[in-house]
Write a protein that holds these residues in place. Structure first.
Motif, PDB file in Angstrom:
ATOM      1  N   GLU A  40       5.735 -25.735  -9.241  1.00 40.80           N
ATOM      2  CA  GLU A  40       5.727 -26.867 -11.037  1.00 40.80           C
ATOM      3  C   GLU A  40       4.760 -26.238 -12.150  1.00 40.80           C
ATOM      4  O   GLU A  40       5.085 -26.812 -13.202  1.00 40.80           O
ATOM      5  CB  GLU A  40       4.328 -28.138 -10.517  1.00 40.80           C
ATOM      6  N   ILE A  41       4.165 -24.892 -12.245  1.00 39.43           N
ATOM      7  CA  ILE A  41       4.126 -23.902 -13.562  1.00 39.43           C
ATOM      8  C   ILE A  41       5.315 -23.434 -14.214  1.00 39.43           C
ATOM      9  O   ILE A  41       5.798 -23.210 -15.658  1.00 39.43           O
ATOM     10  CB  ILE A  41       3.152 -22.541 -12.879  1.00 39.43           C
ATOM     11  N   ASN A  54       7.244 -26.491 -15.605  1.00 39.19           N
ATOM     12  CA  ASN A  54       6.510 -26.391 -17.129  1.00 39.19           C
ATOM     13  C   ASN A  54       6.642 -25.220 -17.655  1.00 39.19           C
ATOM     14  O   ASN A  54       5.921 -25.517 -18.840  1.00 39.19           O
ATOM     15  CB  ASN A  54       5.366 -27.040 -16.961  1.00 39.19           C
ATOM     16  N   ILE A  97       4.233 -24.840 -21.497  1.00 36.71           N
ATOM     17  CA  ILE A  97       3.422 -23.487 -21.534  1.00 36.71           C
ATOM     18  C   ILE A  97       3.735 -23.080 -22.949  1.00 36.71           C
ATOM     19  O   ILE A  97       2.840 -22.487 -24.108  1.00 36.71           O
ATOM     20  CB  ILE A  97       2.743 -23.122 -20.793  1.00 36.71           C
ATOM     21  N   LYS A 134      -2.244 -29.473 -22.442  1.00 39.25           N
ATOM     22  CA  LYS A 134      -1.167 -29.452 -21.657  1.00 39.25           C
ATOM     23  C   LYS A 134      -1.389 -28.292 -20.805  1.00 39.25           C
ATOM     24  O   LYS A 134      -0.790 -28.675 -19.166  1.00 39.25           O
ATOM     25  CB  LYS A 134       0.290 -29.717 -21.612  1.00 39.25           C
ATOM     26  N   THR A 135      -1.120 -27.551 -21.143  1.00 36.90           N
ATOM     27  CA  THR A 135      -1.871 -25.954 -20.016  1.00 36.90           C
ATOM     28  C   THR A 135      -2.982 -25.615 -19.364  1.00 36.90           C
ATOM     29  O   THR A 135      -2.311 -25.776 -18.165  1.00 36.90           O
ATOM     30  CB  THR A 135      -1.615 -24.745 -20.702  1.00 36.90           C
ATOM     31  N   GLU A 158      -4.626 -28.807 -18.569  1.00 38.28           N
ATOM     32  CA  GLU A 158      -4.437 -29.468 -17.475  1.00 38.28           C
ATOM     33  C   GLU A 158      -3.895 -28.786 -16.626  1.00 38.28           C
ATOM     34  O   GLU A 158      -3.831 -29.740 -15.693  1.00 38.28           O
ATOM     35  CB  GLU A 158      -3.485 -31.010 -17.941  1.00 38.28           C
ATOM     36  N   LEU A 159      -2.725 -28.369 -16.773  1.00 40.23           N
ATOM     37  CA  LEU A 159      -1.551 -28.178 -15.408  1.00 40.23           C
ATOM     38  C   LEU A 159      -2.914 -26.958 -14.817  1.00 40.23           C
ATOM     39  O   LEU A 159      -2.587 -26.746 -13.797  1.00 40.23           O
ATOM     40  CB  LEU A 159      -0.516 -27.484 -16.293  1.00 40.23           C
ATOM     41  N   ARG A 175      -4.987 -28.764 -12.079  1.00 37.60           N
ATOM     42  CA  ARG A 175      -4.450 -29.556 -11.377  1.00 37.60           C
ATOM     43  C   ARG A 175      -3.453 -28.826 -10.245  1.00 37.60           C
ATOM     44  O   ARG A 175      -3.569 -28.759  -9.208  1.00 37.60           O
ATOM     45  CB  ARG A 175      -3.409 -31.218 -11.992  1.00 37.60           C
ATOM     46  N   VAL A 176      -2.347 -28.141 -10.833  1.00 37.83           N
ATOM     47  CA  VAL A 176      -2.233 -26.922  -9.765  1.00 37.83           C
ATOM     48  C   VAL A 176      -3.159 -25.803  -9.291  1.00 37.83           C
ATOM     49  O   VAL A 176      -2.405 -25.180  -8.082  1.00 37.83           O
ATOM     50  CB  VAL A 176      -0.305 -25.942 -10.571  1.00 37.83           C
TER      51      VAL A 176
END
Length: 103
Positions: free
Chosen positions: A3-4, A7, A11, A73-74, A76-77, A80-81
């Motif tokens: 997922e990283i 995205n 990032i 956004k970074t 949050e990622l 979460r991840v």
């Protein structure tokens, strides 16, 4: 990790927006971790040539709110991840010719 990787562009976009903002600071290690003393004697360095600066998002479970607001956004990622007990996340910026020593 997938997922990283998926995205990466999100990032990268947030990182590139930081180029002209405040928040980057010299990377420092605990003074016992390398033999390269910082010029101001605050901690030690992990590079023997060039400059290494960092933009902290999390360090030892401390959240750098002003920096996190610039990369929502970074952050949050990451939250979460990559949930974890020991939070340590930042962007690194190394000038050309910087050599990072083993640490």
């Amino acid at each position: 990790v997938a997922e990283i990787q998926a995205n990466f562009h999100v990032i990268k976009e947030e990182l590139l927006q930081l180029r002209h903002s405040k928040g980057f600071q010299p990377f420092r290690q605990p003074s016992w971790s390398t033999k390269i003393a910082a010029p101001d004697q605050v901690g030690s360095l992990s590079h023997d040539t060039g400059d290494w600066n960092v933009f902290y998002l999390f360090l030892h479970n401390e959240r750098f709110d002003e920096n996190c607001e610039k990369c929502p956004k970074t952050v949050e990622l990451i939250e979460r991840v990559v949930p974890r007990q020991y939070k340590h996340a930042f962007f690194s910026a190394l000038n050309p010719g910087t050599h990072v020593v083993q640490h």
